[in-house]
Structure formats: C-alpha cells, structure tokens
Design an enzyme around this catalytic site. Structure first.
Site, PDB file in Angstrom:
ATOM      1  N   THR A 156       0.876  -1.163   0.000  1.00  0.00           N
ATOM      2  CA  THR A 156       0.000   0.000   0.000  1.00  0.00           C
ATOM      3  C   THR A 156       0.915   1.216   0.000  1.00  0.00           C
ATOM      4  O   THR A 156       1.985   1.198   0.640  1.00  0.00           O
ATOM      5  CB  THR A 156      -0.939   0.053   1.225  1.00  0.00           C
ATOM      6  OG1 THR A 156      -0.157   0.195   2.417  1.00  0.00           O
ATOM      7  CG2 THR A 156      -1.804  -1.201   1.327  1.00  0.00           C
ATOM      8  N   HIS A 157       0.563   2.258  -0.724  1.00  0.00           N
ATOM      9  CA  HIS A 157       1.404   3.456  -0.868  1.00  0.00           C
ATOM     10  C   HIS A 157       2.786   3.113  -1.420  1.00  0.00           C
ATOM     11  O   HIS A 157       3.761   3.825  -1.176  1.00  0.00           O
ATOM     12  CB  HIS A 157       1.571   4.182   0.475  1.00  0.00           C
ATOM     13  CG  HIS A 157       0.284   4.506   1.159  1.00  0.00           C
ATOM     14  ND1 HIS A 157      -0.456   5.627   0.875  1.00  0.00           N
ATOM     15  CD2 HIS A 157      -0.413   3.820   2.110  1.00  0.00           C
ATOM     16  CE1 HIS A 157      -1.541   5.638   1.631  1.00  0.00           C
ATOM     17  NE2 HIS A 157      -1.547   4.552   2.378  1.00  0.00           N
ATOM     18  N   SER A 278      19.067  -0.741 -25.278  1.00  0.00           N
ATOM     19  CA  SER A 278      19.438   0.667 -25.389  1.00  0.00           C
ATOM     20  C   SER A 278      20.462   0.836 -26.506  1.00  0.00           C
ATOM     21  O   SER A 278      21.338  -0.014 -26.696  1.00  0.00           O
ATOM     22  CB  SER A 278      20.036   1.156 -24.069  1.00  0.00           C
ATOM     23  OG  SER A 278      20.691   2.404 -24.242  1.00  0.00           O
ATOM     24  N   LYS A 284      21.387  -2.690 -20.889  1.00  0.00           N
ATOM     25  CA  LYS A 284      19.979  -2.429 -20.610  1.00  0.00           C
ATOM     26  C   LYS A 284      19.043  -3.473 -21.224  1.00  0.00           C
ATOM     27  O   LYS A 284      19.246  -3.951 -22.333  1.00  0.00           O
ATOM     28  CB  LYS A 284      19.570  -1.046 -21.137  1.00  0.00           C
ATOM     29  CG  LYS A 284      20.233   0.121 -20.458  1.00  0.00           C
ATOM     30  CD  LYS A 284      19.751   0.282 -19.020  1.00  0.00           C
ATOM     31  CE  LYS A 284      18.283   0.643 -18.932  1.00  0.00           C
ATOM     32  NZ  LYS A 284      17.966   1.930 -19.580  1.00  0.00           N
ATOM     33  N   ASN A 286      14.971  -3.214 -21.385  1.00  0.00           N
ATOM     34  CA  ASN A 286      13.870  -2.319 -21.023  1.00  0.00           C
ATOM     35  C   ASN A 286      12.497  -2.962 -21.248  1.00  0.00           C
ATOM     36  O   ASN A 286      12.281  -3.609 -22.274  1.00  0.00           O
ATOM     37  CB  ASN A 286      13.945  -1.032 -21.854  1.00  0.00           C
ATOM     38  CG  ASN A 286      15.260  -0.302 -21.674  1.00  0.00           C
ATOM     39  OD1 ASN A 286      15.813  -0.281 -20.576  1.00  0.00           O
ATOM     40  ND2 ASN A 286      15.770   0.275 -22.752  1.00  0.00           N
ATOM     41  N   GLU A 291       5.625  -0.432 -21.031  1.00  0.00           N
ATOM     42  CA  GLU A 291       5.603   1.030 -20.995  1.00  0.00           C
ATOM     43  C   GLU A 291       4.709   1.599 -22.099  1.00  0.00           C
ATOM     44  O   GLU A 291       4.012   2.598 -21.889  1.00  0.00           O
ATOM     45  CB  GLU A 291       7.023   1.563 -21.136  1.00  0.00           C
ATOM     46  CG  GLU A 291       7.886   1.283 -19.909  1.00  0.00           C
ATOM     47  CD  GLU A 291       9.333   1.682 -20.090  1.00  0.00           C
ATOM     48  OE1 GLU A 291      10.088   1.628 -19.108  1.00  0.00           O
ATOM     49  OE2 GLU A 291       9.729   2.036 -21.221  1.00  0.00           O
ATOM     50  N   GLN A 323     -18.740  13.047 -38.556  1.00  0.00           N
ATOM     51  CA  GLN A 323     -17.681  12.338 -39.269  1.00  0.00           C
ATOM     52  C   GLN A 323     -16.501  12.064 -38.342  1.00  0.00           C
ATOM     53  O   GLN A 323     -15.717  11.140 -38.566  1.00  0.00           O
ATOM     54  CB  GLN A 323     -17.223  13.170 -40.476  1.00  0.00           C
ATOM     55  CG  GLN A 323     -16.170  12.498 -41.343  1.00  0.00           C
ATOM     56  CD  GLN A 323     -15.958  13.234 -42.654  1.00  0.00           C
ATOM     57  OE1 GLN A 323     -16.844  13.269 -43.501  1.00  0.00           O
ATOM     58  NE2 GLN A 323     -14.794  13.849 -42.809  1.00  0.00           N
ATOM     59  N   LYS A 326     -15.313   8.392 -36.085  1.00  0.00           N
ATOM     60  CA  LYS A 326     -14.760   7.137 -36.602  1.00  0.00           C
ATOM     61  C   LYS A 326     -13.301   6.891 -36.257  1.00  0.00           C
ATOM     62  O   LYS A 326     -12.951   5.835 -35.726  1.00  0.00           O
ATOM     63  CB  LYS A 326     -14.944   7.085 -38.125  1.00  0.00           C
ATOM     64  CG  LYS A 326     -16.396   7.104 -38.546  1.00  0.00           C
ATOM     65  CD  LYS A 326     -16.552   7.311 -40.035  1.00  0.00           C
ATOM     66  CE  LYS A 326     -18.004   7.599 -40.372  1.00  0.00           C
ATOM     67  NZ  LYS A 326     -18.482   8.867 -39.767  1.00  0.00           N
TER      68      LYS A 326
END
Length: 461
Positions: A156-157, A278, A284, A286, A291, A323, A326
């Site tokens: 929590t938090h 990366s 890296k 990712n 995301e 119009q 859509k």
C-alpha cells in the site's frame, strides 16, 4: 455541372484541397465490408417489397460482391473527390453494372447508411474484444495456478504492507477484466440496434420493411425514432469509455510489471521477445512493451474526450461533425486489441523469481500486523497491540533487526505475553495461510477464487 452525388443544385465544384479536407475515405474505407453487408440487406429488402425487381437486386448484389472481392485483393483505388466509402462504392457499382446501380440508394440516405455501418463495425469489434479479454483471463488463471504458494510482499502506498500470494495479486486483474468484459456485453444491448431505414432524418415514403433488414443484418432491435437513429453516437461513447477503462486496468498491470522487472525489485524477468535494449547502454533490458501499454492510455482517453466534445451542444439530426466519430473508435479498438495480445504474451513468457520473492518477504516488516494479531490473541486490545508493535518495529529499525531475528528477551521486554511460538507465527507462509476469509490471500481462499474464475470462463466457452 458538378459531378457530385449531391451536385444538382451546385454550379461549381470544390477545389481539390477542399475535397481532401472534406473526405473521409482515407479512414472510413475500413468499413467496406460493413457497408456492403448493409447494402446487400437493403437491396434484398427493396426487392422483397417490390421497390426494385429481383433481377435488379441480383445484379446489385453481384456487383457489390465483386467490389468486395477486388477490394481485398487491393485492386480498387478510391477517390477523395467521392468523399466517403458509400459514394466510392456506389460510383464503382454503377461503373460495373450500369444505371441500375443507382437504384440501390432508393429509400436510403448516407445518414442511416453510415449509422448502420458503425453499428455493425462496433458490434463486431466489441465481440472480438470480449474474446480477447477471455483469452487473456485464461492466461492469468494459468499462471496463477502455478503460483498459489509463491509468496510476495503486498503493497500500500508502494510500501511493503503484508505478505500475500502472487496468485492472489495476479487474480486481481482477472476480476478487473471480468468487469470490463461484463460492461462490453451490456453495451452490446445498445449497439445491437438497426438504424437502417431512418433515411436522412424522417424516414421514407417508400414501403420499406425495417424489421427485415434488421433480421438480415443480425440486429436485435430497431431504433423507434428516425431522428435518434441517425444522430445517436451514445453507443460509440460507451464503447470508448469501456475501452479506456480496460486500458487503464492494463496500464496499472503494466506498471506492476515494470516495477517487478526492475533491478530494485527483480521479482520477475521478462522474455527478450517483449523487451528492448538501449542504443547507448549495452547492459539495458527495457520493459518497453509494458511502458507502451501504459502510455497508450493517453490515446484512448483522448478519443473518448474528443467525441464527448464533438457531441456537446450538437443539434439534431445529422451534422458533418459526426464524421469525427470514426478515427478515434477505429484507433481505440486497434490499440486495445494490440495491448491485450501483447500483455497475454508478456505474462505467458515471463519468469517469476521465486527465490528473490522468498527472501524479500523475510527481510522487511510486512509481518508486523501478524505480531499485532498475535497479541490480540492474548486478549490484548488491538489498539494497544498496535502501539506495542510500532515500538518493536522502531527498535528493530534502530538496531538493524527484522522481526524474525529479534531475540525473545527483547520481545518480552515490550510485552511479557510474547512467547517462543511467535517465530512460527511471524513466518510469511503462516501469515498467508491464516487469511482464509472469502477473497483472502490464503492458499485455500485463492484456489477457491481461481476455481470460480475458471467456472465463469467455462460457462462462456
């Protein structure tokens, strides 16, 4: 003289750049199948009502099907000067079968024609999304069944709160998606209505049979008011709202995946197939797919708000503003379809780092509530127990201990009721096992909810 379908009272034609601004063919061409489906139903009804002959009907249907076939073979080029999918198809039809093609538009307006197309499109899209959600839910159940006994910190938090079953955490998203699916199913009641036959706004003088076209197109009902039929876009707003809410649920799940896969957490490892690297930092990996899903909620929210603003203060019946209903819907449907597919693949292929999770819940204070509950079991009021445990935690932090490591003599200095059984009581596995209330995180309770979830999916299959 103007060559526009509506050009009889016009003396000049728009310039090309005006046509381009006015045209919708560059996006509403995706409605070709729905437009032809609606036109075939309309032609069949016109024939059955003796408004056109059966021979004319057959020529029209044959011509429409040939256009559809050539479209899917990429053998047709549409024109901006013909504005939209309706007039492009009509132009092509007349070119192929002659003047009889012009009879197709009898007792019909582009207003009820596009409304029919959009109802057909939205109905198919929602049915497809329901199936996609169902498939994703099945994957959630599958991975949850594998991790009923895997313990992780619940938060929590974004602060560690209590130990829970990983399956319990994952199943939260099953139930979110179940509500989304239920909303889509309920929305179908408002989507599955035929506007065909409303014409421009006031109906038609021809002896049409709207119930026949309803039946031919597989709709459950017809609009009872012709003005409402051509101006209603509530069903699109409702669909956009549900898409947006579902995307928000996926975004929340994506944020969990992003955090869990971070170096700081290391709770899971994502498959390379759903990660990127990366261009400058070779080490890296990712979580870009997660995301992107998180980021795409901005698109779906924008589409919803955009249509709400388009409809604000819009008078009856049809206006060119409509119009704009859509592109946002098409994109939102495409976005959610992709997000569901990506997410299902992402969780199917991720690796859960059980050892990391095991050590995590033994090196925090997420079992503090257990100590308070232990004292309550000794007939100590919860508020008093809460204060005692707070002091124990403070001492532990100041002296670099976790609750399982504190000597019994220290515990008893805070309260004499604490005995040697406290160490078993504080084990994360025991803490999870005790939470057997309905909807709780114990293995028994989690298995119960998984079984219920599986039964729901089985009923729908």
């Amino acid at each position: 003289m103007s060559k526009k379908a509506w050009g009889g009272r016009f003396e000049t034609q728009p310039e090309a750049w005006v046509d381009a601004f006015n045209a919708s063919i560059h996006f509403d061409h995706v409605l070709l199948d729905e437009d032809i489906e609606g036109s075939i139903a309309h032609a069949t009804m016109l024939s059955n009502q003796n408004i056109i002959s059966s021979e004319e009907c057959q020529d029209i249907i044959k011509g429409l099907k040939s256009i559809q076939k050539d479209y899917h073979k990429n053998n047709i080029t549409f024109s901006e000067s013909l504005e939209d999918i309706h007039l492009n198809i009509e132009h092509e039809l007349i070119k192929r079968i002659g003047k009889v093609g012009g009879k197709l538009h009898t007792a019909r307006s582009r207003n009820d024609q596009i409304a029919t197309d959009m109802h057909l499109y939205t109905k198919k899209a929602v049915q497809h999304l329901i199936k996609s959600i169902h498939s994703f839910q099945a994957s959630i159940i599958n991975i949850s069944n594998q991790h009923i006994d895997t313990i992780m910190p619940g938060y929590t938090h974004l602060q560690r709160a209590q130990p829970i079953s990983l399956a319990h955490h994952l199943m939260t998203y099953f139930w979110m998606l179940e509500r989304d699916k239920s909303r889509f199913k309920d929305a179908l009641k408002r989507i599955d209505i035929s506007p065909l036959g409303a014409a421009a706004l006031s109906g038609t003088t021809y002896p049409i049979d709207r119930h026949e076209t309803k039946r031919l197109l597989g709709f459950q009902d017809i609009y009872e008011n012709s003005l409402d039929a051509v101006s209603d876009r509530d069903y699109i707003i409702e669909t956009l709202h549900i898409i947006n809410l579902c995307m928000i649920h996926l975004s929340r799940f994506a944020e969990e995946i992003i955090f869990w896969s971070s170096e700081e957490a290391q709770f899971i490892t994502l498959s390379d197939a759903f990660s990127t690297g990366s261009s400058i930092m070779p080490q890296k990996k990712n979580p870009d797919m997660a995301e992107l899903i998180r980021g795409k909620v901005g698109r779906t929210t924008g589409h919803l708000v955009s249509l709400l603003m388009t409809l604000k203060g819009l008078p009856l019946a049809y206006n060119k503003d409509l119009q704009e209903d859509k592109e946002g819907l098409f994109d939102a449907v495409h976005t959610l379809k992709g997000a569901l597919r990506i997410f299902e693949g992402m969780i199917k292929t991720m690796t859960v780092n059980k050892e990391t999770l095991y050590h995590t819940v033994r090196q925090d204070f997420s079992n503090a509530t257990e100590l308070a509950d232990y004292l309550v079991g000794k007939n100590i009021p919860f508020r008093e127990a809460h204060e005692v445990v707070g002091k124990v935690v403070l001492w532990a932090i100041q002296n670099d201990y976790y609750l399982l490591d504190i000597p019994l003599t220290i515990y008893q200095s805070f309260h004499p009721s604490i005995e040697t059984d406290i160490y078993t009581y504080l084990e994360p596995q025991e803490a999870v096992k005790r939470r057997q209330s309905d909807g709780g995180t114990s293995q028994t309770a989690v298995q119960k909810q998984i079984n219920k979830a599986q039964a729901l999916l089985n009923e729908e299959s």
